[in-house]
Design an enzyme around this catalytic site. Sequence first.
Site, PDB file in Angstrom:
ATOM      1  N   HIS A 164     -10.870  -2.171  11.328  1.00 30.54           N
ATOM      2  CA  HIS A 164      -9.770  -3.027  10.851  1.00 30.54           C
ATOM      3  C   HIS A 164      -9.561  -4.134  11.886  1.00 30.54           C
ATOM      4  O   HIS A 164      -8.592  -4.107  12.647  1.00 30.54           O
ATOM      5  CB  HIS A 164      -8.521  -2.149  10.700  1.00 30.54           C
ATOM      6  CG  HIS A 164      -7.392  -2.806   9.966  1.00 30.54           C
ATOM      7  ND1 HIS A 164      -6.080  -2.422  10.114  1.00 30.54           N
ATOM      8  CD2 HIS A 164      -7.371  -3.815   9.065  1.00 30.54           C
ATOM      9  CE1 HIS A 164      -5.304  -3.161   9.339  1.00 30.54           C
ATOM     10  NE2 HIS A 164      -6.057  -4.016   8.698  1.00 30.54           N
ATOM     11  N   CYS A 221       0.590  -7.783  11.579  1.00 30.24           N
ATOM     12  CA  CYS A 221       0.912  -8.018  12.995  1.00 30.24           C
ATOM     13  C   CYS A 221       0.223  -9.276  13.516  1.00 30.24           C
ATOM     14  O   CYS A 221       0.056  -9.444  14.718  1.00 30.24           O
ATOM     15  CB  CYS A 221       0.512  -6.822  13.852  1.00 30.24           C
ATOM     16  SG  CYS A 221       1.606  -5.409  13.651  1.00 30.24           S
ATOM     17  N   ARG A 247       1.801 -12.320  -0.689  1.00 29.19           N
ATOM     18  CA  ARG A 247       0.456 -12.602  -0.189  1.00 29.19           C
ATOM     19  C   ARG A 247      -0.132 -13.865  -0.798  1.00 29.19           C
ATOM     20  O   ARG A 247       0.243 -14.279  -1.896  1.00 29.19           O
ATOM     21  CB  ARG A 247      -0.467 -11.431  -0.557  1.00 29.19           C
ATOM     22  CG  ARG A 247      -0.056 -10.093   0.041  1.00 29.19           C
ATOM     23  CD  ARG A 247      -0.514  -9.966   1.453  1.00 29.19           C
ATOM     24  NE  ARG A 247      -0.119  -8.713   2.078  1.00 29.19           N
ATOM     25  CZ  ARG A 247      -0.850  -8.092   3.017  1.00 29.19           C
ATOM     26  NH1 ARG A 247      -1.992  -8.605   3.415  1.00 29.19           N
ATOM     27  NH2 ARG A 247      -0.419  -6.977   3.574  1.00 29.19           N
ATOM     28  N   SER A 287      -1.533  -3.718  10.191  1.00 29.34           N
ATOM     29  CA  SER A 287      -1.230  -4.636   9.093  1.00 29.34           C
ATOM     30  C   SER A 287       0.015  -5.471   9.409  1.00 29.34           C
ATOM     31  O   SER A 287       0.995  -4.950   9.935  1.00 29.34           O
ATOM     32  CB  SER A 287      -0.988  -3.832   7.822  1.00 29.34           C
ATOM     33  OG  SER A 287      -2.041  -2.925   7.628  1.00 29.34           O
ATOM     34  N   ARG A 299       0.838  -1.188   0.000  1.00 29.80           N
ATOM     35  CA  ARG A 299       0.000   0.000   0.000  1.00 29.80           C
ATOM     36  C   ARG A 299       0.880   1.248   0.000  1.00 29.80           C
ATOM     37  O   ARG A 299       1.982   1.253   0.534  1.00 29.80           O
ATOM     38  CB  ARG A 299      -0.915   0.021   1.226  1.00 29.80           C
ATOM     39  CG  ARG A 299      -2.088  -0.960   1.123  1.00 29.80           C
ATOM     40  CD  ARG A 299      -3.011  -0.863   2.330  1.00 29.80           C
ATOM     41  NE  ARG A 299      -2.381  -1.347   3.540  1.00 29.80           N
ATOM     42  CZ  ARG A 299      -1.822  -0.590   4.467  1.00 29.80           C
ATOM     43  NH1 ARG A 299      -1.844   0.735   4.357  1.00 29.80           N
ATOM     44  NH2 ARG A 299      -1.253  -1.116   5.520  1.00 29.80           N
ATOM     45  N   LYS A 318      -9.717  -2.275   1.396  1.00 29.40           N
ATOM     46  CA  LYS A 318      -9.382  -1.124   2.241  1.00 29.40           C
ATOM     47  C   LYS A 318     -10.173   0.125   1.831  1.00 29.40           C
ATOM     48  O   LYS A 318     -10.614   0.894   2.670  1.00 29.40           O
ATOM     49  CB  LYS A 318      -7.882  -0.833   2.175  1.00 29.40           C
ATOM     50  CG  LYS A 318      -7.016  -2.008   2.565  1.00 29.40           C
ATOM     51  CD  LYS A 318      -7.282  -2.453   3.967  1.00 29.40           C
ATOM     52  CE  LYS A 318      -6.344  -3.590   4.372  1.00 29.40           C
ATOM     53  NZ  LYS A 318      -6.615  -4.031   5.745  1.00 29.40           N
ATOM     54  N   ASN A 339       6.195  -8.691   1.863  1.00 28.03           N
ATOM     55  CA  ASN A 339       4.743  -8.463   1.835  1.00 28.03           C
ATOM     56  C   ASN A 339       4.069  -9.340   0.775  1.00 28.03           C
ATOM     57  O   ASN A 339       3.033  -8.989   0.234  1.00 28.03           O
ATOM     58  CB  ASN A 339       4.433  -6.977   1.582  1.00 28.03           C
ATOM     59  CG  ASN A 339       2.964  -6.649   1.835  1.00 28.03           C
ATOM     60  OD1 ASN A 339       2.340  -7.197   2.747  1.00 28.03           O
ATOM     61  ND2 ASN A 339       2.399  -5.763   1.019  1.00 28.03           N
ATOM     62  N   ASP A 355      -9.705  -9.709   8.877  1.00 27.58           N
ATOM     63  CA  ASP A 355      -9.150  -8.369   8.608  1.00 27.58           C
ATOM     64  C   ASP A 355     -10.113  -7.214   8.871  1.00 27.58           C
ATOM     65  O   ASP A 355      -9.684  -6.165   9.291  1.00 27.58           O
ATOM     66  CB  ASP A 355      -8.668  -8.300   7.144  1.00 27.58           C
ATOM     67  CG  ASP A 355      -7.777  -7.090   6.880  1.00 27.58           C
ATOM     68  OD1 ASP A 355      -6.936  -6.774   7.736  1.00 27.58           O
ATOM     69  OD2 ASP A 355      -7.926  -6.452   5.816  1.00 27.58           O
ATOM     70  N   TYR A 377      -1.478  -3.498  -6.776  1.00 26.78           N
ATOM     71  CA  TYR A 377      -1.331  -4.176  -5.483  1.00 26.78           C
ATOM     72  C   TYR A 377      -2.675  -4.261  -4.746  1.00 26.78           C
ATOM     73  O   TYR A 377      -3.439  -3.284  -4.728  1.00 26.78           O
ATOM     74  CB  TYR A 377      -0.300  -3.455  -4.601  1.00 26.78           C
ATOM     75  CG  TYR A 377      -0.313  -4.016  -3.196  1.00 26.78           C
ATOM     76  CD1 TYR A 377       0.236  -5.275  -2.940  1.00 26.78           C
ATOM     77  CD2 TYR A 377      -0.939  -3.347  -2.156  1.00 26.78           C
ATOM     78  CE1 TYR A 377       0.169  -5.830  -1.672  1.00 26.78           C
ATOM     79  CE2 TYR A 377      -1.013  -3.894  -0.884  1.00 26.78           C
ATOM     80  CZ  TYR A 377      -0.452  -5.139  -0.648  1.00 26.78           C
ATOM     81  OH  TYR A 377      -0.534  -5.692   0.607  1.00 26.78           O
ATOM     82  N   THR A 433      -4.351 -12.601  10.908  1.00 25.94           N
ATOM     83  CA  THR A 433      -4.763 -13.868  10.294  1.00 25.94           C
ATOM     84  C   THR A 433      -4.389 -15.038  11.215  1.00 25.94           C
ATOM     85  O   THR A 433      -5.184 -15.968  11.390  1.00 25.94           O
ATOM     86  CB  THR A 433      -4.119 -14.010   8.903  1.00 25.94           C
ATOM     87  OG1 THR A 433      -4.470 -12.848   8.137  1.00 25.94           O
ATOM     88  CG2 THR A 433      -4.607 -15.246   8.174  1.00 25.94           C
ATOM     89  N   ASN A 434      -3.207 -14.967  11.827  1.00 28.65           N
ATOM     90  CA  ASN A 434      -2.796 -16.048  12.735  1.00 28.65           C
ATOM     91  C   ASN A 434      -3.732 -16.159  13.936  1.00 28.65           C
ATOM     92  O   ASN A 434      -4.135 -17.254  14.334  1.00 28.65           O
ATOM     93  CB  ASN A 434      -1.369 -15.812  13.248  1.00 28.65           C
ATOM     94  CG  ASN A 434      -0.327 -15.986  12.156  1.00 28.65           C
ATOM     95  OD1 ASN A 434      -0.615 -16.562  11.105  1.00 28.65           O
ATOM     96  ND2 ASN A 434       0.868 -15.499  12.387  1.00 28.65           N
TER      97      ASN A 434
END
Length: 580
Positions: free
Chosen positions: A226, A250, A365, A248, A69, A206, A363, A275, A197, A253-254
């Site tokens: 977010h 951090c 993905r 972002s 981004r 976003k 980054n 997210d 991107y 997702t985990n």
Amino acid sequence: MQFSKKLKDWVQECADLCKPDKVYWCNGSQQEYDMLMSEMLNDGTMMKLNEKTYPNCYLHYSNPNDVARVEHLTFICTKDASDSGPTNNWKSPEEMKDIMKPIFDGAMKGRTMYVIPYIMGPADSPASKVGVEITDSPYVVANMRIMTRMGQQALDKMKSEYDFVAGLHSVADCNPERRYIAHFPEEYLIWSVGSGYGGNALLGKKCFALRIASWLAKEQGWMAEHMLILGLETPDGETTYITAALPSACGKTNLAMMVSALENEGYKVTTVGDDIAWMYIGEDGRLYAINPEAGFFGVAPGTNPKTNPNAIASLKENSIFTNVARTADNEPWWEGMTKETPSPLWDWKGQPYNGEGKAAHPNSRFTAPASQCPVISPQWQAPKGVPISAILFGGRRANTIPLVYESFNWQHGVFVGATMSSETTAAATGAVGVVRRDPFAMLPFCGYNMGDYFGHWVDMGKKLGDKAPKIFHINWFRTDDKGKFLWPGFGDNARVLKWVYERLNGKAGANETAIGYVPTADAIDTKGLDIKKEDLEKVLEVNNEEWKKEIPAQKEFFDKFGDKLPKEMTDELKSFEGRL
Ligand code: OXD
Ligand code: MN
């Protein structure tokens, strides 16, 4: 297909400006997806990955100048600059359009203009909203098909002529000098040019679901955040729903799909979203959340069967990989996926990897359908959403901030969110590892003046009253003097969720400190965990002297908002200083 007049007129206007060779309306079918993929295979935009081990998966290399981004090129274009606020870049709508129109002019010559109607949120949810993205990138179309509900169902949902958020996107010549991501919230309009991107180009994510939606949410009395949404199944057979805002890259997702270290004790995590959360006050007065997305656009590096087995399972088929490395077996690879780096290997620029630098972009993905997640919540598409009991704010901080603490009340929780800080990551261009204020993890995503946004949070708390979720702060990233993480993280974070759950039910022990309620060392379930007593104490420590050092930065940040800063935040800062 029935197209409303506004939609038809707008598509025509965009076609007149961008001058594509043809206009194609996307229906979202598998056949269409396969057709686009075969075109992209032919022109080299996509590579097919190993059909045996990664069925229906593709790899895309982006332009190396276009991998994250671009916050410095992202604008909130309100008529009045004060509505955009001091944390956003601002230009007037006229000026921005004057800059961007010449870039869009003829940008789609020789290309197809795709029209993508899509829904953010479950198709039958009253909280969902419709968008239409116009793009010249088939890569964007393919990603949007995974990330949203796209095609006819969206057209069906368009109830009135004006009922959609419009987004015009062109990769144009992918020139960083001619790249802008512009939002016109007063017109429910997005213009994005010069980047392919995800965060800049998949306009549902976003741009719509956070920036435009946060504006709408303020107007209409709901919240666009977010945040991941997870379900915590507990030994009593109930599920408690929790949202968490982390900047972002951090670990949202985990956390959203973690395999709990306490599964034997009956604590299990299910995923509603990883997210973004759209939240509204339900008929019973509680806060409900839906996940507006249909897929995960996750950070690949560091993801492996240990750190996130559910993500690994989610991305094994029907997924798109961007800027990862590729093995001789035509499988995707990234740093942290396996202990040994495979050899030979091709890096994210398609070059043979010689061990220098990173093979996958930091980054890089994966885009994977949420439905493929083994622990996707049975409620993830519930039209009503899920009732939220706790909100977690978090950041990446090596010092000062303990593993977890609970705010004293909603208003104090808003202050905790408003003063969040985190070390920057590779999700945005710019320096990595620098501590910056990132309130509510929304700094790059709030579509209006953040002072007003803080006020909106305060107001929502007043409306929710005693039905408001409890607010906590988490930090998995505290280190010792040598820079080693004090807390194991990942599945062991379930131990923190258990404490949160027990606090909600008045069961867990805590010490009252200047920052809030911090667990007593014995209140965290460490059964089966190999952690030194002094490390546990250190990770929970509140050092008032360290916290005093935070105050000037918090004050300086608040000062930016002038009289837009709600009085409640000044009061909270004063009380905090007093407690310290
Ligand atoms: C994301 C981000 O891609 O926050 O989710 O950058
Ligand atoms: Mn994000």
